[in-house]
Design an enzyme around this catalytic site. Structure first.
Site, PDB file in Angstrom:
ATOM      1  N   ASP A 133      67.111  27.101  21.016  1.00  0.00           N
ATOM      2  CA  ASP A 133      66.761  26.183  22.092  1.00  0.00           C
ATOM      3  C   ASP A 133      65.397  25.539  21.901  1.00  0.00           C
ATOM      4  O   ASP A 133      65.069  24.573  22.597  1.00  0.00           O
ATOM      5  CB  ASP A 133      66.804  26.906  23.449  1.00  0.00           C
ATOM      6  CG  ASP A 133      68.227  27.044  23.978  1.00  0.00           C
ATOM      7  OD1 ASP A 133      69.117  26.381  23.436  1.00  0.00           O
ATOM      8  OD2 ASP A 133      68.435  27.812  24.936  1.00  0.00           O
ATOM      9  N   ASP A 188      61.051  26.572  26.097  1.00  0.00           N
ATOM     10  CA  ASP A 188      62.263  26.798  26.894  1.00  0.00           C
ATOM     11  C   ASP A 188      62.131  28.170  27.557  1.00  0.00           C
ATOM     12  O   ASP A 188      61.247  28.962  27.198  1.00  0.00           O
ATOM     13  CB  ASP A 188      63.515  26.745  26.019  1.00  0.00           C
ATOM     14  CG  ASP A 188      64.796  26.718  26.851  1.00  0.00           C
ATOM     15  OD1 ASP A 188      64.818  26.019  27.882  1.00  0.00           O
ATOM     16  OD2 ASP A 188      65.767  27.405  26.491  1.00  0.00           O
ATOM     17  N   GLU A 215      64.487  31.528  29.566  1.00  0.00           N
ATOM     18  CA  GLU A 215      65.720  32.147  30.040  1.00  0.00           C
ATOM     19  C   GLU A 215      65.357  32.894  31.318  1.00  0.00           C
ATOM     20  O   GLU A 215      64.317  33.562  31.385  1.00  0.00           O
ATOM     21  CB  GLU A 215      66.293  33.120  29.006  1.00  0.00           C
ATOM     22  CG  GLU A 215      66.547  32.515  27.627  1.00  0.00           C
ATOM     23  CD  GLU A 215      67.530  31.365  27.622  1.00  0.00           C
ATOM     24  OE1 GLU A 215      68.335  31.259  28.587  1.00  0.00           O
ATOM     25  OE2 GLU A 215      67.505  30.572  26.667  1.00  0.00           O
ATOM     26  N   ASP A 244      62.636  24.999  34.525  1.00  0.00           N
ATOM     27  CA  ASP A 244      61.584  25.695  33.783  1.00  0.00           C
ATOM     28  C   ASP A 244      60.226  25.463  34.446  1.00  0.00           C
ATOM     29  O   ASP A 244      59.442  26.394  34.638  1.00  0.00           O
ATOM     30  CB  ASP A 244      61.527  25.195  32.338  1.00  0.00           C
ATOM     31  CG  ASP A 244      62.832  25.390  31.590  1.00  0.00           C
ATOM     32  OD1 ASP A 244      63.416  26.474  31.720  1.00  0.00           O
ATOM     33  OD2 ASP A 244      63.263  24.465  30.892  1.00  0.00           O
ATOM     34  N   TYR A 283      70.339  32.650  19.801  1.00  0.00           N
ATOM     35  CA  TYR A 283      70.626  31.610  20.795  1.00  0.00           C
ATOM     36  C   TYR A 283      69.332  31.080  21.401  1.00  0.00           C
ATOM     37  O   TYR A 283      69.121  29.876  21.510  1.00  0.00           O
ATOM     38  CB  TYR A 283      71.520  32.183  21.890  1.00  0.00           C
ATOM     39  CG  TYR A 283      71.643  31.310  23.125  1.00  0.00           C
ATOM     40  CD1 TYR A 283      72.617  30.324  23.210  1.00  0.00           C
ATOM     41  CD2 TYR A 283      70.765  31.469  24.190  1.00  0.00           C
ATOM     42  CE1 TYR A 283      72.725  29.524  24.333  1.00  0.00           C
ATOM     43  CE2 TYR A 283      70.863  30.665  25.315  1.00  0.00           C
ATOM     44  CZ  TYR A 283      71.839  29.703  25.388  1.00  0.00           C
ATOM     45  OH  TYR A 283      71.929  28.898  26.503  1.00  0.00           O
TER      46      TYR A 283
END
Length: 385
Positions: free
Chosen positions: A158, A26, A28, A88, A154
């Site tokens: 993910d 994942d 960010e 992504d 957090y």
């Protein structure tokens, strides 16, 4: 929290991950002020009989190269698992022209397995991993350092829960024989064209009411300039000028900065300098386009002669078939696709691949009057005519 801040550490983790059957991934990122996403964090996790490992990779650290990660992405022995992967994958493609293979998107798999349309990660965590997520860090500034403990927790969630979700969904797909359905859907995500924004095609995204070839020629030139300008300077296209201003410019056809000053919708900074010069040049280029080279709006769907009764029956059939198959209806066909079928079009996705097996063959028979619909108990079924 295990954080990777050196290329050597990333290489060591990726070497271990490559020995596993899959790795969850994942990212960010930030995109509010840029055309291209700014990668701020990469999360990776794997699991096998010896335990599990999950890390946060910090791409903002000076000197860290993502080359070991890209090498892992190219390793066909390890499945790369994402949820809602498109954004992504765009980041990695723009950065290094790399698309992970083999690829597995749990959002697509969940739709195939009957979890609904565009099911969110939080829903899958709750239903499959039997856990709750703290989403309070979702909209934080991921470019700021150091990361807080809440952000780290957090971000790791993910990819850690994603392992359970992947194993559950892949097992269901193997049991149902639908793994090939997901493989067909992955073809779009694996296609480089999915992530290439060609300025020449930018005009097709602009909604207009005017079908004039000359008007559309100006729209095409303005949209081309805006897209190229935004890409070159890495700013959002709306920061150059918005769609409503673009349509206004195509209508008023400004020839000078003085003309631009009369615009109601154009941003003040776009009325001078490079943007103003680009607008004026684009308008002139649009006006100079020969009639035979002017773009034409795609009115094929607008001119469809839809049989409304047949369209309604197709909707009932779609609901019945997707209920039986436990798959999200919109994954099979959109409302526009059903109208196209009811108007005689046969170039819709519902008539191809696994969609044809689930719905398309029966839909064609319904359209051609070979079958009808009947109620049998609590179900709608097809009956031969």
């Amino acid at each position: 929290m295990k954080k990777i801040t050196t290329t050597d550490a990333l290489a060591a983790f990726c070497a271990e991950a490559a020995k596993r059957p899959y790795v969850t991934v994942d990212t960010e990122f930030l995109r509010e002020r840029t055309y291209y996403s700014k990668l701020c964090l990469v999360q990776l996790a794997y699991q096998d009989e010896n335990g599990a490992d999950a890390v946060l990779v910090d791409p903002l650290v000076d000197g860290l190269s993502l080359d070991p990660l890209y090498a892992l992405f190219k390793d066909h022995g390890c499945v790369k698992v994402f949820h809602a992967a498109r954004q992504d994958l765009e980041i990695f493609y723009v950065d290094a022209c790399v698309i992970p293979e083999p690829l597995f998107d749990t959002q697509v798999a969940a739709m195939v397995c009957g979890f609904g349309e565009q099911v969110g990660y939080e829903t899958l965590v709750r239903k499959i991993a039997k856990a709750d997520l703290d989403k309070s860090s979702r909209f934080t500034d991921w470019s700021r350092r150091p990361l807080t403990d809440a952000q780290a927790t957090y971000a790791l969630a993910d990819v850690t829960h994603l392992r359970d979700i992947y194993e559950y969904l892949s097992a269901r797909l193997a049991q149902s024989g639908r793994a090939k359905w997901v493989a067909e859907e992955m073809a779009v995500l694996e296609d480089p064209a999915t992530y290439q924004a060609d300025p020449d095609d930018a005009w097709k995204r602009v909604k207009t009411r005017t079908q004039s070839g000359k008007f559309l020629a100006i729209v095409r030139e303005l949209a081309r300039f805006r897209e190229a300008h935004a890409q070159e300077r890495n700013v959002p296209r709306n920061r150059v000028f918005k769609d409503d201003a673009l349509v206004e410019l195509a209508s008023t056809k400004p020839q000078s900065e003085q003309d631009l000053g009369r615009s109601r919708l154009l941003l003040r900074e776009a009325r001078k300098g490079d943007i103003a010069a680009g607008i004026i040049a684009s308008v002139k280029a649009g006006l100079a386009v020969k009639p035979e080279d002017m773009p034409k709006a795609d009115n094929s769907r607008a001119k469809l002669q839809v049989n409304p009764a047949l369209a309604d029956m197709l909707r009932v059939l779609l609901k019945a078939k997707t209920d039986d198959a436990e798959v999200a209806p919109k994954l099979i066909a959109t409302s526009a696709d059903l109208d196209a079928l009811a108007a005689g079009r046969r170039d819709v996705a519902a008539l191809k691949g696994w969609r044809r097996e689930v719905f398309g063959n029966d839909a064609l028979q319904l359209c051609e009057g070979q079958v009808g619909l009947a109620v049998k108990g609590q179900k709608v079924v097809t009956v031969s005519l």
